[in-house]
Motif scaffolding. Sequence first.
Motif, PDB file in Angstrom:
ATOM      1  N   ASP A  55      36.629  52.376  61.691  1.00 42.44           N
ATOM      2  CA  ASP A  55      36.399  50.971  61.314  1.00 42.44           C
ATOM      3  C   ASP A  55      37.224  50.627  60.080  1.00 42.44           C
ATOM      4  N   THR A  76      34.816  43.045  60.754  1.00 39.26           N
ATOM      5  CA  THR A  76      34.933  43.599  62.096  1.00 39.26           C
ATOM      6  C   THR A  76      34.200  42.707  63.082  1.00 39.26           C
ATOM      7  N   ARG A 128      38.663  39.999  61.952  1.00 36.88           N
ATOM      8  CA  ARG A 128      38.968  38.625  61.530  1.00 36.88           C
ATOM      9  C   ARG A 128      39.190  38.612  60.032  1.00 36.88           C
ATOM     10  N   ARG A 130      39.269  36.829  56.416  1.00 42.35           N
ATOM     11  CA  ARG A 130      38.586  35.737  55.743  1.00 42.35           C
ATOM     12  C   ARG A 130      39.574  34.616  55.448  1.00 42.35           C
ATOM     13  N   SER A 131      39.069  33.409  55.320  1.00 40.45           N
ATOM     14  CA  SER A 131      39.921  32.274  54.951  1.00 40.45           C
ATOM     15  C   SER A 131      40.574  32.571  53.605  1.00 40.45           C
TER      16      SER A 131
HETATM   17  C1  LIG Z   1      32.265  35.279  61.570  1.00 35.64           C
HETATM   18  C2  LIG Z   1      32.070  35.217  63.047  1.00 35.64           C
HETATM   19  C3  LIG Z   1      33.070  36.169  63.679  1.00 35.64           C
HETATM   20  C4  LIG Z   1      32.309  33.805  63.513  1.00 35.64           C
HETATM   21  O1  LIG Z   1      33.615  33.359  63.074  1.00 35.64           O
HETATM   22  P1  LIG Z   1      34.033  31.816  63.115  1.00 35.64           P
HETATM   23  O2  LIG Z   1      33.863  31.290  64.493  1.00 35.64           O
HETATM   24  O3  LIG Z   1      35.395  31.673  62.505  1.00 35.64           O
HETATM   25  O4  LIG Z   1      32.843  31.197  62.212  1.00 35.64           O
HETATM   26  P2  LIG Z   1      32.797  30.282  60.938  1.00 35.64           P
HETATM   27  O5  LIG Z   1      33.838  29.198  60.962  1.00 35.64           O
HETATM   28  O6  LIG Z   1      31.373  29.905  60.836  1.00 35.64           O
HETATM   29  O7  LIG Z   1      33.186  31.247  59.701  1.00 35.64           O
HETATM   30  C5  LIG Z   1      32.499  32.418  59.492  1.00 35.64           C
HETATM   31  C6  LIG Z   1      32.233  32.606  58.011  1.00 35.64           C
HETATM   32  O8  LIG Z   1      31.200  33.601  57.965  1.00 35.64           O
HETATM   33  C7  LIG Z   1      31.376  34.448  56.824  1.00 35.64           C
HETATM   34  N1  LIG Z   1      31.136  35.840  57.221  1.00 35.64           N
HETATM   35  C8  LIG Z   1      30.559  36.228  58.366  1.00 35.64           C
HETATM   36  N2  LIG Z   1      30.471  37.578  58.420  1.00 35.64           N
HETATM   37  C9  LIG Z   1      30.993  38.064  57.278  1.00 35.64           C
HETATM   38  C10 LIG Z   1      31.157  39.367  56.765  1.00 35.64           C
HETATM   39  N3  LIG Z   1      30.746  40.437  57.417  1.00 35.64           N
HETATM   40  N4  LIG Z   1      31.755  39.506  55.567  1.00 35.64           N
HETATM   41  C11 LIG Z   1      32.152  38.427  54.882  1.00 35.64           C
HETATM   42  N5  LIG Z   1      32.021  37.159  55.335  1.00 35.64           N
HETATM   43  C12 LIG Z   1      31.433  36.968  56.527  1.00 35.64           C
HETATM   44  C13 LIG Z   1      32.724  34.206  56.287  1.00 35.64           C
HETATM   45  O9  LIG Z   1      32.512  33.634  55.018  1.00 35.64           O
HETATM   46  C14 LIG Z   1      33.391  33.200  57.229  1.00 35.64           C
HETATM   47  O10 LIG Z   1      34.017  32.251  56.450  1.00 35.64           O
HETATM   48  P3  LIG Z   1      35.586  32.290  56.052  1.00 35.64           P
HETATM   49  O11 LIG Z   1      36.256  31.267  56.923  1.00 35.64           O
HETATM   50  O12 LIG Z   1      36.158  33.663  56.279  1.00 35.64           O
HETATM   51  O13 LIG Z   1      35.606  31.946  54.577  1.00 35.64           O
HETATM   52  C15 LIG Z   1      30.628  35.654  63.461  1.00 35.64           C
HETATM   53  O14 LIG Z   1      30.627  36.132  64.777  1.00 35.64           O
HETATM   54  C16 LIG Z   1      30.070  36.734  62.537  1.00 35.64           C
HETATM   55  O15 LIG Z   1      29.622  36.410  61.455  1.00 35.64           O
HETATM   56  N6  LIG Z   1      30.096  38.046  62.969  1.00 35.64           N
HETATM   57  C17 LIG Z   1      29.618  39.125  62.123  1.00 35.64           C
HETATM   58  C18 LIG Z   1      30.791  39.889  61.504  1.00 35.64           C
HETATM   59  C19 LIG Z   1      30.270  41.075  60.698  1.00 35.64           C
HETATM   60  O16 LIG Z   1      29.354  40.921  59.923  1.00 35.64           O
HETATM   61  N7  LIG Z   1      30.898  42.294  60.880  1.00 35.64           N
HETATM   62  C20 LIG Z   1      30.405  43.523  60.315  1.00 35.64           C
HETATM   63  C21 LIG Z   1      30.795  43.735  58.861  1.00 35.64           C
HETATM   64  S1  LIG Z   1      32.562  43.969  58.604  1.00 35.64           S
HETATM   65  C22 LIG Z   1      32.714  45.594  57.991  1.00 35.64           C
HETATM   66  O17 LIG Z   1      31.831  46.052  57.316  1.00 35.64           O
HETATM   67  C23 LIG Z   1      33.926  46.392  58.387  1.00 35.64           C
HETATM   68  C24 LIG Z   1      35.061  46.323  57.421  1.00 35.64           C
HETATM   69  C25 LIG Z   1      35.437  47.442  56.668  1.00 35.64           C
HETATM   70  C26 LIG Z   1      36.516  47.408  55.781  1.00 35.64           C
HETATM   71  C27 LIG Z   1      37.262  46.232  55.626  1.00 35.64           C
HETATM   72  C28 LIG Z   1      36.898  45.121  56.382  1.00 35.64           C
HETATM   73  C29 LIG Z   1      35.822  45.190  57.279  1.00 35.64           C
END
Ligand SMILES: CC(C)(COP(=O)(O)OP(=O)(O)OC[C@H]1O[C@@H](n2cnc3c(N)ncnc32)[C@H](O)[C@@H]1OP(=O)(O)O)[C@@H](O)C(=O)NCCC(=O)NCCSC(=O)Cc1ccccc1
Length: 141
Positions: A55, A76, A128, A130-131
């Motif tokens: 991941d 993710t 995905r 972030r913005s």
């Molecule tokens: C976000 C979306 C995919 C919908 O998208 P859209 O249709 O575009 O919906 P929308 O336009 O409503 O904007 C969404 C807004 O929601 C926010 N936000 C939401 N979740 C998070 C978050 N986790 N972290 C931060 N922000 C988050 C975010 O601010 C965003 O705004 P933005 O425009 O960016 O400022 C939805 O299905 C979802 O929340 N899935 C859960 C995803 C999830 O939790 N995954 C597991 C954890 S990832 C991990 O640990 C792995 C890893 C390791 C190392 C490095 C990196 C990663």
Amino acid sequence: MNEAEQAPLMGYHELLGMRVVEWSGGVAVVELVADKRHLNRSGIVHGGVLTSMLDSALSLAGLYCDVPGHVRRGMTLSLTTTFIAPAGAGVLRATGRVRGGGSKVYLANGEVHDATGELLAIAEGAFRRRSGSESPQGLPE
Ligand SMILES: CC(C)(COP(=O)(O)OP(=O)(O)OC[C@H]1O[C@@H](n2cnc3c(N)ncnc32)[C@H](O)[C@@H]1OP(=O)(O)O)[C@@H](O)C(=O)NCCC(=O)NCCSC(=O)Cc1ccccc1
């Protein structure tokens, strides 16, 4: 990468003992030295450890930032891991590569090898940005 860049990126990395050892545009490599804390009841590395490494490697591959003091953030959306062979204690290395996608959503795949080069697990996922993290310049930390 210099030593500072190899520091744990987040508390979860620190908890598991993960280090980012290579990072450039489209590619990230994460290492972990597995010890008895990472093993399951059968004495092999827990699949959750390998999945966590994948991941991180796959997601970070699409979040490389080349501006000091800036960062790119992401999340993710999905991750599928296939376990190929059991892993014992020792150095594990996960490599992630971006294979396609757009400015926000990207697709990556990769694998985990042990120190002998044996293939332990493979994964593919969707992520995905972030913005504000769409470009390699990222945002101020
Ligand atoms: C976000 C979306 C995919 C919908 O998208 P859209 O249709 O575009 O919906 P929308 O336009 O409503 O904007 C969404 C807004 O929601 C926010 N936000 C939401 N979740 C998070 C978050 N986790 N972290 C931060 N922000 C988050 C975010 O601010 C965003 O705004 P933005 O425009 O960016 O400022 C939805 O299905 C979802 O929340 N899935 C859960 C995803 C999830 O939790 N995954 C597991 C954890 S990832 C991990 O640990 C792995 C890893 C390791 C190392 C490095 C990196 C990663």
